[in-house]
Scaffold this active site. Structure first.
Site, PDB file in Angstrom:
ATOM      1  N   LYS A  34       0.827  -1.211   0.000  1.00 31.55           N
ATOM      2  CA  LYS A  34       0.000   0.000   0.000  1.00 31.55           C
ATOM      3  C   LYS A  34       0.856   1.254   0.000  1.00 31.55           C
ATOM      4  O   LYS A  34       0.591   2.211  -0.744  1.00 31.55           O
ATOM      5  CB  LYS A  34      -0.916   0.000   1.222  1.00 31.55           C
ATOM      6  CG  LYS A  34      -1.704   1.299   1.429  1.00 31.55           C
ATOM      7  CD  LYS A  34      -2.491   1.284   2.721  1.00 31.55           C
ATOM      8  CE  LYS A  34      -1.646   1.621   3.932  1.00 31.55           C
ATOM      9  NZ  LYS A  34      -1.443   3.076   4.103  1.00 31.55           N
ATOM     10  N   ASN A  35       1.900   1.265   0.818  1.00 34.10           N
ATOM     11  CA  ASN A  35       2.717   2.469   0.955  1.00 34.10           C
ATOM     12  C   ASN A  35       3.593   2.732  -0.264  1.00 34.10           C
ATOM     13  O   ASN A  35       4.161   3.816  -0.390  1.00 34.10           O
ATOM     14  CB  ASN A  35       3.587   2.378   2.214  1.00 34.10           C
ATOM     15  CG  ASN A  35       2.770   2.511   3.478  1.00 34.10           C
ATOM     16  OD1 ASN A  35       1.648   3.001   3.463  1.00 34.10           O
ATOM     17  ND2 ASN A  35       3.323   2.045   4.591  1.00 34.10           N
ATOM     18  N   CYS A  87      -4.230   8.452  10.075  1.00 31.37           N
ATOM     19  CA  CYS A  87      -4.251   7.902  11.425  1.00 31.37           C
ATOM     20  C   CYS A  87      -3.819   8.951  12.441  1.00 31.37           C
ATOM     21  O   CYS A  87      -2.948   9.769  12.176  1.00 31.37           O
ATOM     22  CB  CYS A  87      -3.313   6.689  11.531  1.00 31.37           C
ATOM     23  SG  CYS A  87      -3.922   5.234  10.686  1.00 31.37           S
ATOM     24  N   ARG A  93       2.654  14.900  12.421  1.00 28.21           N
ATOM     25  CA  ARG A  93       3.164  14.606  11.082  1.00 28.21           C
ATOM     26  C   ARG A  93       2.968  15.795  10.138  1.00 28.21           C
ATOM     27  O   ARG A  93       2.305  15.704   9.114  1.00 28.21           O
ATOM     28  CB  ARG A  93       2.490  13.357  10.509  1.00 28.21           C
ATOM     29  CG  ARG A  93       2.684  12.133  11.381  1.00 28.21           C
ATOM     30  CD  ARG A  93       2.393  10.856  10.643  1.00 28.21           C
ATOM     31  NE  ARG A  93       0.998  10.706  10.289  1.00 28.21           N
ATOM     32  CZ  ARG A  93       0.511   9.677   9.623  1.00 28.21           C
ATOM     33  NH1 ARG A  93       1.317   8.718   9.234  1.00 28.21           N
ATOM     34  NH2 ARG A  93      -0.765   9.581   9.346  1.00 28.21           N
ATOM     35  N   ASP A 126       5.877   1.124  11.493  1.00 30.99           N
ATOM     36  CA  ASP A 126       4.615   0.465  11.163  1.00 30.99           C
ATOM     37  C   ASP A 126       4.542  -0.972  11.672  1.00 30.99           C
ATOM     38  O   ASP A 126       3.503  -1.621  11.540  1.00 30.99           O
ATOM     39  CB  ASP A 126       4.376   0.482   9.652  1.00 30.99           C
ATOM     40  CG  ASP A 126       3.802   1.800   9.176  1.00 30.99           C
ATOM     41  OD1 ASP A 126       3.468   2.652  10.018  1.00 30.99           O
ATOM     42  OD2 ASP A 126       3.689   1.982   7.943  1.00 30.99           O
ATOM     43  N   ARG A 138      -8.171  -0.004   5.794  1.00 30.69           N
ATOM     44  CA  ARG A 138      -7.336   0.932   5.037  1.00 30.69           C
ATOM     45  C   ARG A 138      -6.059   0.269   4.534  1.00 30.69           C
ATOM     46  O   ARG A 138      -5.486   0.715   3.534  1.00 30.69           O
ATOM     47  CB  ARG A 138      -6.962   2.144   5.910  1.00 30.69           C
ATOM     48  CG  ARG A 138      -8.105   3.100   6.202  1.00 30.69           C
ATOM     49  CD  ARG A 138      -7.587   4.327   6.935  1.00 30.69           C
ATOM     50  NE  ARG A 138      -6.420   4.855   6.259  1.00 30.69           N
ATOM     51  CZ  ARG A 138      -5.295   5.249   6.876  1.00 30.69           C
ATOM     52  NH1 ARG A 138      -5.204   5.163   8.189  1.00 30.69           N
ATOM     53  NH2 ARG A 138      -4.278   5.720   6.186  1.00 30.69           N
TER      54      ARG A 138
END
Length: 425
Positions: free
Chosen positions: A22-23, A122, A127, A312, A404
């Site tokens: 996904k990233n 999230c 951030r 993560d 997600r």
């Protein structure tokens, strides 16, 4: 709102196919804004964040089409931004996912303007996107923040620059790489992020005609091009999904074969698991994960930018340490608010004490099922992992976070013996 019900205590046995990252897929989708031609991305994950970003890109004028294939690594997404019809990324979409900010650099590079809502995602820390903006300013962009939006302009186009990142940022590195691909002259990014997803984006951009050297190192050198063209690219395997299912094998005392992934992507995790008496062995694109020589042992962990231990994977590893022999100190250096899963784990009987950026985890003989609440993407799967090892029933609430980033999680785990089901409302 959906919930997940789990009855723990069953060692997992079987095979799980790992999807595309996904990233990696999200910035690759944004790269479609850099060309009028078609960009084709294979091995796409079928998760909510992909659909959210596709909706945002559609609003900018990008035509998208997903071929679902066989649903096991065969999914292909085509994107074509022949004409940019809007340069505004609205709040309703950007608030759902921080990666939406990655349209900023491509829009400025191609159109000379962009209006992007300040991002959400999230709730694991502030951030800020100041590193994105500061780097783009050095390339000739100007910004005004008003009404919750970043309004950027580059009427004379972007130009190459020497950029020293004050701290490592994956998102800022990706945004600047994409912008630099169409800037005039040479851009040098020092203290760049080194994550595999950065290298994957560089490979795709180079296939589109860009000139990027140094991907995977601290220095990126990008020679700007007047235009880019279409390309075909396959998204690399998801190292966080790989690590998550590796923890699932370890925490239940089972044995899983993870298909279609690469041990090199999870080297830091493999080292920690080895120290904890869990082995990951690679064989022709598959990884086998199983405990060795008795119960898991407590191991200290500190999150760091790649090639260090990934933030993560912090929550999932904390779940594992909750039932380990001895104690483990887990230190979070990337985000300042990423221990929100701790109160939920303590509801299940975990013994965790938080001291600022560190959490001392003392292993307990067994966790106990309880109703728990997910607070973010990785915290949600951390609670699922804890529930797989716990005695009795656990109900995980607010699992939209889970959707997600994880595709068909309940189905994959159930095939390996987990007693797990989604309760739909």
């Amino acid at each position: 709102m959906d919930r997940i019900r789990i009855v723990g205590g069953t060692p997992l046995e079987g095979r799980i196919r790992i999807g595309g990252a996904k990233n990696a897929a999200l910035p690759l989708m944004c790269a479609a804004l850099l060309t009028e031609d078609t960009l084709t991305l294979g091995n796409m994950p079928g998760v909510a964040d992909i659909r959210t970003l596709a909706s945002l890109l559609n609003g900018l004028g990008v035509e998208t089409a997903m071929d679902e294939g066989d649903g096991a690594g065969g999914r292909v997404l085509t994107l074509r931004a022949a004409t940019i019809t809007s340069t505004e990324a609205p709040y309703d979409l950007v608030r759902k996912m921080r990666a939406s900010a990655l349209v900023l650099g491509p829009l400025l590079a191609r159109e000379g303007r962009a209006r992007v809502s300040l991002p959400g995602g999230c709730a694991i820390g502030t951030r800020p996107i100041n590193l994105h903006l500061e780097g783009l300013e050095q390339m000739g962009a100007a910004f005004e923040i008003a009404g919750g939006y970043v309004n950027g302009t580059a009427p004379d186009g972007l130009r190459g620059a020497k950029i020293l990142m004050p701290m490592v940022s994956v998102g800022a590195t990706e945004n600047l790489m994409m912008a630099a691909a169409l800037a005039r002259g040479t851009t040098v990014i020092d203290n760049a992020a080194r994550e595999p997803e950065i290298a994957d984006l560089a490979r795709c951009l180079n296939a589109m005609g860009a000139s990027i050297d140094g991907a995977g190192t601290e220095r990126l050198v990008i020679e700007g091009r007047d235009s880019l063209h279409g390309a075909n690219h396959r998204v690399l395997p998801d190292r966080i999904e790989t690590g998550t299912y590796a923890i699932a094998a370890a925490i239940t005392g089972g044995r899983l074969v993870l298909e279609g992934t690469d041990l090199e992507l999870v080297g830091a995790l493999a080292d920690i698991l080895h120290e904890a008496r869990v082995e990951m062995t690679g064989d022709g694109g598959d990884l086998t994960v199983a405990r060795q020589n008795g119960p898991v042992r407590g191991v200290d962990v500190m999150t760091l930018p790649f090639p260090g231990f990934p933030t993560d994977m912090q929550a999932q590893t904390m779940a594992l340490m909750c039932t380990a022999e001895g104690a483990a100190m887990i230190t979070e250096t990337i985000f300042e608010n990423r221990f929100m899963h701790v109160p939920e784990l303590t509801r299940m009987g975990a013994n965790i004490t938080v001291h600022g950026a560190s959490a001392l985890v003392r292993g307990v003989p067994c966790l106990t099922g309880a109703p728990v609440m997910a607070t973010d993407l990785r915290a949600s799967v951390c609670l699922v992992l804890a529930a797989l090892a716990a005695k009795g029933e656990t109900i995980v609430n607010r699992v939209y976070h889970l959707d997600r980033g994880y595709e068909r999680l309940e189905e994959k785990l159930a095939r390996c013996g987990a007693q797990i089901e989604r309760l739909r409302e």
